[in-house]
Scaffold this motif. Structure first.
Motif, PDB file in Angstrom:
ATOM      1  N   ALA A  39     -31.332  63.877  59.119  1.00 17.47           N
ATOM      2  CA  ALA A  39     -32.464  63.621  60.007  1.00 17.47           C
ATOM      3  C   ALA A  39     -33.007  64.925  60.576  1.00 17.47           C
ATOM      4  O   ALA A  39     -34.221  65.132  60.641  1.00 17.47           O
ATOM      5  CB  ALA A  39     -32.046  62.683  61.139  1.00 17.47           C
ATOM      6  N   ALA A  40     -32.102  65.812  60.967  1.00 20.83           N
ATOM      7  CA  ALA A  40     -32.533  67.115  61.496  1.00 20.83           C
ATOM      8  C   ALA A  40     -33.251  67.926  60.422  1.00 20.83           C
ATOM      9  O   ALA A  40     -34.292  68.536  60.683  1.00 20.83           O
ATOM     10  CB  ALA A  40     -31.324  67.881  62.024  1.00 20.83           C
ATOM     11  N   ALA A  41     -32.715  67.929  59.213  1.00 22.43           N
ATOM     12  CA  ALA A  41     -33.343  68.676  58.124  1.00 22.43           C
ATOM     13  C   ALA A  41     -34.721  68.107  57.797  1.00 22.43           C
ATOM     14  O   ALA A  41     -35.672  68.859  57.586  1.00 22.43           O
ATOM     15  CB  ALA A  41     -32.465  68.652  56.885  1.00 22.43           C
ATOM     16  N   GLY A  42     -34.816  66.781  57.774  1.00 19.20           N
ATOM     17  CA  GLY A  42     -36.110  66.161  57.510  1.00 19.20           C
ATOM     18  C   GLY A  42     -37.136  66.511  58.565  1.00 19.20           C
ATOM     19  O   GLY A  42     -38.291  66.818  58.256  1.00 19.20           O
ATOM     20  N   ALA A  43     -36.721  66.479  59.813  1.00 26.36           N
ATOM     21  CA  ALA A  43     -37.640  66.797  60.902  1.00 26.36           C
ATOM     22  C   ALA A  43     -38.027  68.279  60.889  1.00 26.36           C
ATOM     23  O   ALA A  43     -39.188  68.621  61.122  1.00 26.36           O
ATOM     24  CB  ALA A  43     -37.006  66.433  62.242  1.00 26.36           C
ATOM     25  N   LEU A  44     -37.068  69.158  60.622  1.00 28.77           N
ATOM     26  CA  LEU A  44     -37.346  70.599  60.637  1.00 28.77           C
ATOM     27  C   LEU A  44     -38.222  71.050  59.475  1.00 28.77           C
ATOM     28  O   LEU A  44     -38.961  72.021  59.595  1.00 28.77           O
ATOM     29  CB  LEU A  44     -36.039  71.386  60.616  1.00 28.77           C
ATOM     30  CG  LEU A  44     -35.204  71.332  61.886  1.00 28.77           C
ATOM     31  CD1 LEU A  44     -33.852  72.010  61.668  1.00 28.77           C
ATOM     32  CD2 LEU A  44     -35.942  72.011  63.037  1.00 28.77           C
ATOM     33  N   THR A  45     -38.129  70.368  58.363  1.00 30.90           N
ATOM     34  CA  THR A  45     -38.892  70.779  57.187  1.00 30.90           C
ATOM     35  C   THR A  45     -40.225  70.066  57.068  1.00 30.90           C
ATOM     36  O   THR A  45     -40.951  70.283  56.105  1.00 30.90           O
ATOM     37  CB  THR A  45     -38.073  70.547  55.901  1.00 30.90           C
ATOM     38  OG1 THR A  45     -37.762  69.152  55.798  1.00 30.90           O
ATOM     39  CG2 THR A  45     -36.805  71.374  55.897  1.00 30.90           C
TER      40      THR A  45
END
Length: 76
Positions: A39-45
């Motif tokens: 979820a963090a990676a999706g939001a950051l990218t």
């Protein structure tokens, strides 16, 4: 930058996915860690946090369930 973020999160999830004594505990903890990291990676990218959470959760659960308690041990 996008690839580096995804690889970093994947490495973190892989490292922590074997937390637990039984296969079930490792699968559950790996799934939870993977979902959060995804979820963090999706939001950051700029992608979908939901999609990242689903993919990370599935990957973390699979890795956690397939590892043995002796594969990754922080007690050493």
């Amino acid at each position: 930058m996008k690839t580096l973020s995804i690889l970093s999160v994947g490495l973190l999830a892989l490292t922590l996915s074997a937390c637990g004594n039984s296969t079930t505990e490792r699968a559950l903890s790996g799934g939870a860690i993977g979902a959060g990291a995804g979820a963090a990676a999706g939001a950051l990218t700029g992608g979908s946090a939901t999609t990242g959470a689903v993919i990370g959760g599935l990957g973390g659960a699979a890795i956690g369930g397939l590892t043995d308690k002796d594969d990754i041990s922080f007690d050493r």
